[in-house]
Design an enzyme around this catalytic site. Structure first.
Site, PDB file in Angstrom:
ATOM      1  N   ALA A  63       0.836  -1.105   0.135  1.00 49.20           N
ATOM      2  CA  ALA A  63      -0.163  -0.063  -0.041  1.00 49.20           C
ATOM      3  C   ALA A  63       0.769   1.077   0.094  1.00 49.20           C
ATOM      4  O   ALA A  63       2.013   1.035   0.322  1.00 49.20           O
ATOM      5  CB  ALA A  63      -0.990   0.099   1.267  1.00 49.20           C
ATOM      6  N   GLY A 107       0.482  -5.208   0.904  1.00 48.70           N
ATOM      7  CA  GLY A 107      -0.675  -5.124  -0.089  1.00 48.70           C
ATOM      8  C   GLY A 107      -0.222  -5.698  -1.508  1.00 48.70           C
ATOM      9  O   GLY A 107      -1.130  -6.357  -1.972  1.00 48.70           O
ATOM     10  N   GLU A 110      -0.674  -9.368  -1.014  1.00 45.93           N
ATOM     11  CA  GLU A 110      -2.092  -9.485  -0.878  1.00 45.93           C
ATOM     12  C   GLU A 110      -2.785  -9.577  -2.227  1.00 45.93           C
ATOM     13  O   GLU A 110      -3.474 -10.311  -2.349  1.00 45.93           O
ATOM     14  CB  GLU A 110      -2.702  -8.592   0.025  1.00 45.93           C
ATOM     15  CG  GLU A 110      -2.143  -8.818   1.698  1.00 45.93           C
ATOM     16  CD  GLU A 110      -2.600  -7.674   2.407  1.00 45.93           C
ATOM     17  OE1 GLU A 110      -2.209  -6.520   2.242  1.00 45.93           O
ATOM     18  OE2 GLU A 110      -3.318  -8.149   3.514  1.00 45.93           O
ATOM     19  N   GLU A 130       4.118  -5.598   7.369  1.00 42.30           N
ATOM     20  CA  GLU A 130       3.347  -4.379   8.037  1.00 42.30           C
ATOM     21  C   GLU A 130       3.667  -4.163   9.339  1.00 42.30           C
ATOM     22  O   GLU A 130       3.775  -3.110   9.739  1.00 42.30           O
ATOM     23  CB  GLU A 130       1.837  -4.738   7.814  1.00 42.30           C
ATOM     24  CG  GLU A 130       1.283  -4.722   6.381  1.00 42.30           C
ATOM     25  CD  GLU A 130       1.512  -5.797   5.480  1.00 42.30           C
ATOM     26  OE1 GLU A 130       2.373  -6.576   5.874  1.00 42.30           O
ATOM     27  OE2 GLU A 130       0.672  -5.791   4.554  1.00 42.30           O
TER      28      GLU A 130
HETATM   29  C1  3H9 Z   1       0.764  -2.409   3.292  1.00 44.02           C
HETATM   30  O1  3H9 Z   1       0.893  -2.648   2.254  1.00 44.02           O
HETATM   31  C2  3H9 Z   1      -0.718  -2.550   4.034  1.00 44.02           C
HETATM   32  C3  3H9 Z   1      -1.512  -3.488   3.181  1.00 44.02           C
HETATM   33  O2  3H9 Z   1      -1.822  -4.584   4.042  1.00 44.02           O
HETATM   34  C4  3H9 Z   1      -2.725  -2.993   2.751  1.00 44.02           C
HETATM   35  C5  3H9 Z   1      -3.549  -2.379   3.782  1.00 44.02           C
HETATM   36  C6  3H9 Z   1      -4.869  -1.956   3.290  1.00 44.02           C
HETATM   37  N1  3H9 Z   1       4.583   3.502  -0.165  1.00 44.02           N
HETATM   38  O3  3H9 Z   1      13.284   2.058   0.405  1.00 44.02           O
HETATM   39  P1  3H9 Z   1      13.771   2.961  -0.716  1.00 44.02           P
HETATM   40  C7  3H9 Z   1       9.263   4.997  -1.095  1.00 44.02           C
HETATM   41  S1  3H9 Z   1       1.757  -1.518   4.216  1.00 44.02           S
HETATM   42  C8  3H9 Z   1       5.068   4.686  -0.259  1.00 44.02           C
HETATM   43  O4  3H9 Z   1      14.586   3.907  -0.658  1.00 44.02           O
HETATM   44  P2  3H9 Z   1      14.799   0.309  -1.655  1.00 44.02           P
HETATM   45  C9  3H9 Z   1      10.376   5.362  -0.230  1.00 44.02           C
HETATM   46  O5  3H9 Z   1       9.758   6.397   0.715  1.00 44.02           O
HETATM   47  C10 3H9 Z   1       3.418  -1.394   3.300  1.00 44.02           C
HETATM   48  N2  3H9 Z   1       6.267   4.981  -0.635  1.00 44.02           N
HETATM   49  O6  3H9 Z   1      14.317   1.818  -2.009  1.00 44.02           O
HETATM   50  C11 3H9 Z   1      11.590   5.905  -1.343  1.00 44.02           C
HETATM   51  O7  3H9 Z   1      11.053   7.140  -1.240  1.00 44.02           O
HETATM   52  P3  3H9 Z   1      11.895   8.350  -1.355  1.00 44.02           P
HETATM   53  C12 3H9 Z   1       3.963  -2.615   3.166  1.00 44.02           C
HETATM   54  C13 3H9 Z   1       7.482   3.997  -0.349  1.00 44.02           C
HETATM   55  O8  3H9 Z   1      15.371   0.031  -3.228  1.00 44.02           O
HETATM   56  C14 3H9 Z   1      11.343   5.279  -2.500  1.00 44.02           C
HETATM   57  O9  3H9 Z   1      10.021   4.460  -2.256  1.00 44.02           O
HETATM   58  N3  3H9 Z   1       4.967  -2.625   2.440  1.00 44.02           N
HETATM   59  C15 3H9 Z   1       6.825   2.762  -0.292  1.00 44.02           C
HETATM   60  O10 3H9 Z   1      16.070   0.416  -0.603  1.00 44.02           O
HETATM   61  C16 3H9 Z   1      12.452   4.321  -2.422  1.00 44.02           C
HETATM   62  O11 3H9 Z   1      12.481   3.341  -1.551  1.00 44.02           O
HETATM   63  C17 3H9 Z   1       6.351  -2.158   3.058  1.00 44.02           C
HETATM   64  O12 3H9 Z   1       6.218  -2.103   4.049  1.00 44.02           O
HETATM   65  C18 3H9 Z   1       5.426   2.296  -0.120  1.00 44.02           C
HETATM   66  N4  3H9 Z   1       5.090   1.478   0.273  1.00 44.02           N
HETATM   67  O13 3H9 Z   1      13.876  -0.407  -1.084  1.00 44.02           O
HETATM   68  C19 3H9 Z   1       7.424  -1.701   2.084  1.00 44.02           C
HETATM   69  N5  3H9 Z   1       7.890   1.887  -0.411  1.00 44.02           N
HETATM   70  O14 3H9 Z   1      12.841   8.017  -2.707  1.00 44.02           O
HETATM   71  C20 3H9 Z   1       8.051  -0.859   2.416  1.00 44.02           C
HETATM   72  C21 3H9 Z   1       9.014   2.448  -0.717  1.00 44.02           C
HETATM   73  O15 3H9 Z   1      11.156   9.746  -1.571  1.00 44.02           O
HETATM   74  N6  3H9 Z   1       9.172  -0.646   1.250  1.00 44.02           N
HETATM   75  N7  3H9 Z   1       8.356   3.754  -0.914  1.00 44.02           N
HETATM   76  O16 3H9 Z   1      12.939   8.476  -0.267  1.00 44.02           O
HETATM   77  C22 3H9 Z   1      10.184  -1.177   1.351  1.00 44.02           C
HETATM   78  O17 3H9 Z   1      10.583  -2.091   2.193  1.00 44.02           O
HETATM   79  C23 3H9 Z   1      11.480  -0.803   0.420  1.00 44.02           C
HETATM   80  O18 3H9 Z   1      11.152   0.653   0.077  1.00 44.02           O
HETATM   81  C24 3H9 Z   1      11.606  -1.531  -0.924  1.00 44.02           C
HETATM   82  C25 3H9 Z   1      12.710  -0.908  -1.800  1.00 44.02           C
HETATM   83  C26 3H9 Z   1      12.417  -3.015  -0.424  1.00 44.02           C
HETATM   84  C27 3H9 Z   1      10.396  -1.842  -1.447  1.00 44.02           C
END
Ligand code: 3H9
Length: 661
Positions: A63, A107, A110, A130
């Site tokens: 999400a 998500g 999911e 999450e």
């Molecule tokens: C969820 O899904 C709830 C569900 O159950 C649904 C409920 C209804 N959203 O980390 P990086 C941005 S909760 C918005 O530097 P990497 C991040 O802020 C979500 N933004 O890159 C950054 O922005 P900026 C569950 C996001 O290659 C840019 O993307 N998912 C999101 O080192 C690059 O990110 C997670 O918790 C997001 N979901 O790592 C996954 N994700 O460049 C969270 C990233 O402006 N994300 N951004 O600073 C991660 O674990 C890592 O970002 C990922 C990439 C491994 C994907």
């Protein structure tokens, strides 16, 4: 149709591509776009199946986390979340195949689990992270995952949030096929194979849900693990409860229970704090006056000076990241001691199964111990980690200046001394920077990167990028005594002594902070680090202290009696062979003496006052640091405290906790 999602046809298969850089989060427009494409495919007679794939570097990272703050602040209604999309995917008469590369997280996973099939490249990762944001899966993850992989693995994934590699996920039944070669091509071929076969929706598969008798010990073990390894965190317990609901209730009711638990977590203080930390960890990488396109020097060879605890830990950090490193000390004995500690450390990791003997041998082979500066002219970075004294540091930097190549980064691991003064010992202050590692350097995630007044932007950008390569979180700070972390720690630990001198019990001071969620209390930390370290510094710098300022007496008194902490087995506490602490009556007697000497009549001091005063000491210094521009933003301080000082992430860091953001 939304621009975030594209529709195309290939060999009778509809290819739906999500294109929402950088990570294909499910931002507004994306779920609607996917649903519209799947409906279009359903209506198109030429289409037999649908492939859902991500453009760029991932399938779907989850999400859009930015949306959560809008919902909890009341700016936006939550609505039905992803459920309308999941229904379209799951009820599609033509099978939808999720084609996964990069990450399918939260998500994203999911969405994939609502599809008929999941295929993936071997390098991809899937997960329900999450809990790390203080929430739980809120789009059926806790209900579909146990149906695919069984209760035990679903519990592990939802409770801890660790990513799972595709081969493991495939073995468990979450991924139907691992694709070698081009993902889209493989997914389309797979889609054509399964196009006309009947599909059993994940929600209807109950075979892996287990019986109440089989599941009871799993849930008990999960809750015990939460109490032990996730102390203070609320989301893991909610995740466990949601998975438990999957085993007790019909699917639709289980979903309702998940939604209830999700909502509760979303509006919790912990989730606000953890989301602040998530974005904070990324914010610290952004330095206003060092643009993203600043040139970065390549670091392939490193050299460390000083094979003591810090130097050895730093050398291991480089070797672990695949970078060759020379480790220099003045004598062969010192080097032998350093290398022995490195070997012992690696061997312990192998014994614990963290990595293989082969990995240990490779890492060791990257470290070259030496007593001379031979080969230092090839190093891309030299890190000085000698004893903390200005004269010695200056001498080392003058020596490095004579051997290092022109574009070599010259880093000092000092924890308190002036970077500018050290840089002045060289003819190239623009190449000098502080790399303050935290002990044990190969374990602790924080790297305080200290810019001097002459440090070049290239050296700063290189250091920030290098921190990432080393698996650290680099936070840029300004040059002052103690920089950010230790400067704030000083008044905090001083206040802890005042509390004892005024009447608080030693164990109560520490207990108030561990109860708050810190890994250790301030007095126990002193014992661990060695009380003599601060004592020596105080003696050296007494002339700089404000004579009118109140000064604590206790730690000087302890050191005067040879009580230096864990290393002498006596400090604020006494320690047994296993370094287990217990209250020492001798310390109580000493405290009474010091109180009498200071003319203090002790009073009862409760946990609340202890916490308030200690946190205020920390935060007030943090505010001064911000006013002076030593930290860029409050969140930089929070990230330092969480990653270097054991401050609980679920409190968001000291500044967030105090409402300063
Ligand atoms: C969820 O899904 C709830 C569900 O159950 C649904 C409920 C209804 N959203 O980390 P990086 C941005 S909760 C918005 O530097 P990497 C991040 O802020 C979500 N933004 O890159 C950054 O922005 P900026 C569950 C996001 O290659 C840019 O993307 N998912 C999101 O080192 C690059 O990110 C997670 O918790 C997001 N979901 O790592 C996954 N994700 O460049 C969270 C990233 O402006 N994300 N951004 O600073 C991660 O674990 C890592 O970002 C990922 C990439 C491994 C994907």
């Amino acid at each position: 149709m939304s621009e975030l999602v594209r529709y195309a046809l290939r060999d009778g298969v509809a290819v739906v591509t999500i294109d929402n850089p950088p990570v294909n989060a499910l931002s507004p427009g994306v779920p609607e776009g996917i649903a519209a494409c799947v409906r279009q495919a359903g209506a198109d007679d030429a289409v037999t199946a649908v492939v859902l794939i991500g453009a760029g570097r991932s399938f779907i990272a989850g999400a859009d986390i930015n949306e959560f703050g809008k919902i909890t602040s009341g700016e936006k209604q939550r609505g039905e979340g992803l459920h309308p999309l999941l229904a379209v995917l799951e009820d599609s008469a033509k099978p939808v195949i999720a084609a996964i590369h990069g990450q399918a997280f939260g998500g994203g996973l999911e969405v994939a689990m609502a599809c008929a099939y999941r295929v993936a490249v071997a390098s991809a990762q899937v997960g329900q992270p999450e809990v790390r944001l203080g929430i739980i899966p809120g789009a059926g993850g806790t209900q579909r995952l146990p149906r695919l992989v069984g209760v035990e693995m679903a519990l592990r994934m939802c409770q801890f949030g660790d990513p799972v590699k595709v081969p493991v996920a495939c073995e468990a039944g979450l991924i139907d096929r691992v694709i070698d070669g081009d993902l889209l091509e493989g997914a389309v071929a797979f889609a054509r194979e399964v196009a006309c076969q009947p599909v059993r929706r994940v929600r209807d598969r109950d075979g892996k849900l287990g019986t109440a008798e089989q599941n009871a010990p799993l849930f008990q073990a999960a809750r015990e693990a939460a109490a032990k390894r996730q102390r203070g965190l609320e989301a893991p317990l909610a995740a466990i409860a949601a998975v438990e609901a999957a085993t007790r209730l019909p699917f639709a009711e289980g979903l309702r229970e998940e939604a209830r638990l999700f909502e509760e977590r979303l509006f919790s203080k912990q989730s606000k704090a953890l989301i602040h930390v998530f974005f904070g960890e990324r914010t610290v990488a952004k330095i206003p006056d060092v643009p993203k396109d600043t040139p970065v020097l390549s670091v392939k060879q490193a050299a460390v000076i000083g094979a003591g605890t810090m130097g050895a830990g730093i050398a291991m950090t480089y070797a672990n990241a695949g970078i060759a490193v020379r480790l220099k000390d003045a004598t062969a004995e010192a080097l032998d001691r350093g290398m022995a500690s490195i070997r012992a450390n690696y061997a312990a990791s192998v014994a614990k199964g963290r990595f293989s003997q082969q990995a240990m041998d490779e890492r060791l082979a990257r470290i070259s111990p030496q007593v001379s500066y031979e080969g230092f002219e090839e190093a891309d970075i030299i890190i000085e980690a000698v004893f903390e004294g200005m004269a010695l540091k200056k001498q080392v930097f003058a020596e490095i200046d004579a051997v290092a190549k022109a574009d070599c980064v010259l880093a000092t691991n000092t924890s308190t001394l002036s970077i500018d003064e050290i840089a002045a010992a060289t003819g190239r202050p623009e190449m000098v920077i502080g790399h303050h590692f935290f002990s044990p350097a190969n374990v602790m995630r924080l790297l305080e990167i200290v810019r001097g007044k002459a440090t070049s932007k290239t050296v700063i950008a290189t250091s920030m990028a290098l921190a990432r390569t080393l698996g650290k979180i680099g936070v840029l700070v300004g040059n002052c005594r103690g920089f950010v972390g230790n400067r704030m720690f000083h008044p905090y630990r001083r206040e802890a002594q005042f509390l004892v001198e005024e009447g608080a019990r030693v164990a109560d001071v520490d207990g108030a902070m561990t109860e708050f969620g810190l890994a250790m209390g301030p007095l126990a930390v002193g014992d661990l680090a060695g009380l003599d370290v601060g004592w020596r510094i105080r003696k050296e710098y007494r002339h700089l202290e404000d004579p009118r300022a109140r000064k604590p007496r206790m730690e000087d008194a302890l050191c005067e009696r040879g009580r230096y902490g864990q290393k002498t087995r006596t400090g604020w506490y006494k320690y047994d062979e296993q370094r287990r602490a217990s209250v020492d009556p001798d310390v109580e007697a000493l405290i009474a003496e010091v109180r009498a000497e200071l003319g203090i009549t002790p009073r009862e001091i409760g946990a609340e006052e202890i916490r308030e005063r200690l946190l205020a000491a920390l935060v007030n210094e943090g505010k001064r640091i911000l006013e002076e521009g030593i930290a860029l933003r409050p969140v930089d301080i929070d990230i330092i405290y969480i990653n270097g000082y054991g401050f609980p992430a679920w409190r968001g860091g000291p500044m967030f906790h105090a409402g300063i953001v």
